[in-house]
Write a protein that holds these residues in place. Structure first.
Motif, PDB file in Angstrom:
ATOM      1  N   CYS A   1       3.150  10.013   8.151  1.00  0.00           N
ATOM      2  CA  CYS A   1       4.510  10.552   8.312  1.00  0.00           C
ATOM      3  C   CYS A   1       5.554   9.454   8.133  1.00  0.00           C
ATOM      4  N   LEU A   2       5.304   8.294   8.735  1.00  0.00           N
ATOM      5  CA  LEU A   2       6.227   7.169   8.577  1.00  0.00           C
ATOM      6  C   LEU A   2       6.322   6.746   7.106  1.00  0.00           C
ATOM      7  N   ALA A   3       5.167   6.724   6.431  1.00  0.00           N
ATOM      8  CA  ALA A   3       5.149   6.304   5.027  1.00  0.00           C
ATOM      9  C   ALA A   3       5.919   7.275   4.151  1.00  0.00           C
ATOM     10  N   ILE A   4       5.776   8.583   4.404  1.00  0.00           N
ATOM     11  CA  ILE A   4       6.475   9.588   3.605  1.00  0.00           C
ATOM     12  C   ILE A   4       7.983   9.493   3.826  1.00  0.00           C
ATOM     13  N   VAL A   5       8.390   9.303   5.093  1.00  0.00           N
ATOM     14  CA  VAL A   5       9.816   9.109   5.378  1.00  0.00           C
ATOM     15  C   VAL A   5      10.332   7.880   4.636  1.00  0.00           C
ATOM     16  N   GLY A   6       9.509   6.821   4.610  1.00  0.00           N
ATOM     17  CA  GLY A   6       9.895   5.616   3.879  1.00  0.00           C
ATOM     18  C   GLY A   6      10.062   5.865   2.398  1.00  0.00           C
ATOM     19  N   CYS A   7       9.143   6.643   1.808  1.00  0.00           N
ATOM     20  CA  CYS A   7       9.244   6.971   0.386  1.00  0.00           C
ATOM     21  C   CYS A   7      10.491   7.795   0.089  1.00  0.00           C
ATOM     22  N   ILE A   8      10.808   8.725   1.005  1.00  0.00           N
ATOM     23  CA  ILE A   8      12.023   9.532   0.825  1.00  0.00           C
ATOM     24  C   ILE A   8      13.261   8.637   0.855  1.00  0.00           C
ATOM     25  N   CYS A   9      13.280   7.697   1.788  1.00  0.00           N
ATOM     26  CA  CYS A   9      14.412   6.772   1.866  1.00  0.00           C
ATOM     27  C   CYS A   9      14.532   5.929   0.595  1.00  0.00           C
ATOM     28  N   LEU A  10      13.400   5.463   0.084  1.00  0.00           N
ATOM     29  CA  LEU A  10      13.436   4.669  -1.146  1.00  0.00           C
ATOM     30  C   LEU A  10      13.913   5.507  -2.321  1.00  0.00           C
ATOM     31  N   SER A  11      13.580   6.805  -2.335  1.00  0.00           N
ATOM     32  CA  SER A  11      14.017   7.671  -3.426  1.00  0.00           C
ATOM     33  C   SER A  11      15.513   7.929  -3.381  1.00  0.00           C
TER      34      SER A  11
ATOM     35  N   PHE B   1      -6.522  -5.098   3.747  1.00  0.00           N
ATOM     36  CA  PHE B   1      -5.644  -6.039   3.044  1.00  0.00           C
ATOM     37  C   PHE B   1      -5.900  -5.997   1.540  1.00  0.00           C
ATOM     38  N   ALA B   2      -7.144  -5.717   1.131  1.00  0.00           N
ATOM     39  CA  ALA B   2      -7.442  -5.594  -0.294  1.00  0.00           C
ATOM     40  C   ALA B   2      -6.681  -4.414  -0.891  1.00  0.00           C
ATOM     41  N   VAL B   3      -6.593  -3.294  -0.142  1.00  0.00           N
ATOM     42  CA  VAL B   3      -5.821  -2.135  -0.602  1.00  0.00           C
ATOM     43  C   VAL B   3      -4.337  -2.484  -0.686  1.00  0.00           C
ATOM     44  N   LEU B   4      -3.846  -3.188   0.332  1.00  0.00           N
ATOM     45  CA  LEU B   4      -2.441  -3.602   0.307  1.00  0.00           C
ATOM     46  C   LEU B   4      -2.141  -4.460  -0.919  1.00  0.00           C
ATOM     47  N   LEU B   5      -3.053  -5.370  -1.234  1.00  0.00           N
ATOM     48  CA  LEU B   5      -2.860  -6.237  -2.396  1.00  0.00           C
ATOM     49  C   LEU B   5      -2.893  -5.420  -3.686  1.00  0.00           C
ATOM     50  N   ALA B   6      -3.783  -4.427  -3.745  1.00  0.00           N
ATOM     51  CA  ALA B   6      -3.835  -3.545  -4.915  1.00  0.00           C
ATOM     52  C   ALA B   6      -2.503  -2.811  -5.082  1.00  0.00           C
TER      53      ALA B   6
ATOM     54  N   THR C   1      -2.600   5.782   2.103  1.00  0.00           N
ATOM     55  CA  THR C   1      -1.413   5.431   2.888  1.00  0.00           C
ATOM     56  C   THR C   1      -1.142   3.934   2.777  1.00  0.00           C
ATOM     57  N   LEU C   2      -2.188   3.115   2.866  1.00  0.00           N
ATOM     58  CA  LEU C   2      -2.019   1.667   2.716  1.00  0.00           C
ATOM     59  C   LEU C   2      -1.521   1.298   1.325  1.00  0.00           C
ATOM     60  N   SER C   3      -1.925   2.065   0.315  1.00  0.00           N
ATOM     61  CA  SER C   3      -1.512   1.742  -1.050  1.00  0.00           C
ATOM     62  C   SER C   3      -0.031   2.011  -1.286  1.00  0.00           C
ATOM     63  N   LEU C   4       0.655   2.589  -0.277  1.00  0.00           N
ATOM     64  CA  LEU C   4       2.102   2.768  -0.403  1.00  0.00           C
ATOM     65  C   LEU C   4       2.849   1.447  -0.271  1.00  0.00           C
ATOM     66  N   SER C   5       2.095   0.360  -0.198  1.00  0.00           N
ATOM     67  CA  SER C   5       2.728  -0.953  -0.392  1.00  0.00           C
ATOM     68  C   SER C   5       3.257  -1.054  -1.814  1.00  0.00           C
ATOM     69  N   GLU C   6       2.836  -0.115  -2.693  1.00  0.00           N
ATOM     70  CA  GLU C   6       3.322  -0.102  -4.084  1.00  0.00           C
ATOM     71  C   GLU C   6       4.832   0.127  -4.165  1.00  0.00           C
TER      72      GLU C   6
ATOM     73  N   ILE D   1      11.358  -0.635   5.946  1.00  0.00           N
ATOM     74  CA  ILE D   1      10.991  -0.752   7.360  1.00  0.00           C
ATOM     75  C   ILE D   1       9.969   0.323   7.746  1.00  0.00           C
ATOM     76  N   PHE D   2      10.210   1.577   7.323  1.00  0.00           N
ATOM     77  CA  PHE D   2       9.298   2.677   7.672  1.00  0.00           C
ATOM     78  C   PHE D   2       7.906   2.451   7.080  1.00  0.00           C
ATOM     79  N   ILE D   3       7.835   2.052   5.817  1.00  0.00           N
ATOM     80  CA  ILE D   3       6.526   1.825   5.190  1.00  0.00           C
ATOM     81  C   ILE D   3       5.830   0.634   5.835  1.00  0.00           C
ATOM     82  N   PHE D   4       6.588  -0.400   6.160  1.00  0.00           N
ATOM     83  CA  PHE D   4       6.012  -1.571   6.823  1.00  0.00           C
ATOM     84  C   PHE D   4       5.418  -1.182   8.176  1.00  0.00           C
ATOM     85  N   LEU D   5       6.137  -0.354   8.950  1.00  0.00           N
ATOM     86  CA  LEU D   5       5.625   0.111  10.242  1.00  0.00           C
ATOM     87  C   LEU D   5       4.376   0.963  10.057  1.00  0.00           C
TER      88      LEU D   5
END
Length: 303
Positions: free
Chosen positions: A142-152, A21-26, A258-263, A288-292
């Protein structure tokens, strides 16, 4: 420096989640950077914004440590070579990332730099720290990268480009970002996290000061400029990196990034609520993808 929810008396599994959670907050603190930059006075160059926040962060952290501990802060062993390299990587990220955006546009540059960072960090953590990624890291990343692609793919007024130099700079920024984490982890056992981050920020500030002589920084002394720079320095830099360095000693490198992709998730949400940007189907899917992805790592008790 310690925070109340990271006490060693807590059960081991619960501890790991608290550091996660500290990483998520960062990451959430880092995610405020884009919105704050957009609120800066007109004409604020990205490189001066990036340098100014490092200077403020270094000054604030140094002042706090000196007030709290006085001369004791300067005593003891300092891994200066590793910290100087971390400072070089920190400023290298600033320059490479913002330069990449000029060649590729915000969407592509951010997606390449941010989306590749968990893979880069996971491989470096394995090779340099001997941290083999856990089974949950692979699907989560993989889910996080797909999420980043969607955000882009989210509608942006700036044109996107696959400029080769811009892509290379974005990967360079990702490498610098990952190396900062590796160096923070390796030096975190020598001195407290607060000391390590303070020294790195101060060195980075010294390296970045020449930017103020090569780019227009007249926007900083304005009331709006001071407010933006101070918020960037304290919240999105000093606090963010302190939390990040505190947690990275206890969480695998790959999982940390991966957790820091809350950014980017935070950046998208803030742009919707603060900057009133339209949230389309791509940005919604990305969130949704990054949250998952984050949920998958949080559920993993083995850090």
């Amino acid at each position: 420096m310690k925070i109340f929810f990271l006490r060693k008396a807590l059960p081991h599994g619960f501890m790991d989640r608290r550091y996660a959670f500290a990483v998520l907050l960062a990451g959430m603190c880092w995610g405020s950077t884009g919105t704050l930059q957009a609120l800066a006075p007109e004409g604020a160059h990205p490189l001066t914004v990036g340098t100014a926040r490092i200077v403020v962060a270094g000054g604030v952290l140094l002042a706090l440590n000196l007030l709290r501990r006085g001369k004791e802060f300067c005593h003891g062993i300092w891994p200066l070579r590793a910290l100087f390299l971390a400072a070089v990587c920190l400023m290298g990220f600033q320059f490479a990332f913002f330069s990449a955006l000029r060649f590729t546009g915000v969407a592509v540059g951010t997606m390449v730099a941010t989306g590749s960072s968990p893979i880069m960090a996971g491989l470096l953590g394995w090779g340099l720290c001997g941290e083999r990624p856990s089974p949950s890291w692979y699907p989560s990343t993989c889910l996080a990268i797909v999420g980043c692609i969607c955000l882009s793919l989210h509608t942006s007024p700036a044109p996107a480009s696959t400029n080769g130099l811009g892509i290379l700079l974005a990967f360079g920024a990702s490498l610098c970002y990952a190396l900062v984490g590796i160096l923070l982890k390796k030096t975190g056992n020598i001195r407290p996290s607060g000391d390590i981050v303070t020294c790195m920020m101060c060195m980075g500030a010294l390296l970045g000061i020449p930017v103020f002589f090569t780019h227009d920084a007249s926007w900083i002394p304005t009331s709006r400029g001071i407010l933006v720079v101070c918020t960037l320095g304290v919240v999105s830099t000093a606090l963010a990196y302190w939390l990040f360095s505190l947690a990275i000693k206890h969480v695998e490198i790959g999982k940390t990034y991966t957790l820091s992709l809350s950014e980017p998730l935070t950046a998208c949400i803030l742009s919707f609520f603060v900057l009133k940007e339209r949230m389309d189907i791509f940005s919604s899917a990305g969130i949704i993808f990054i949250f998952l992805s984050v949920l998958l790592l949080i559920r993993d008790n083995k850090n």
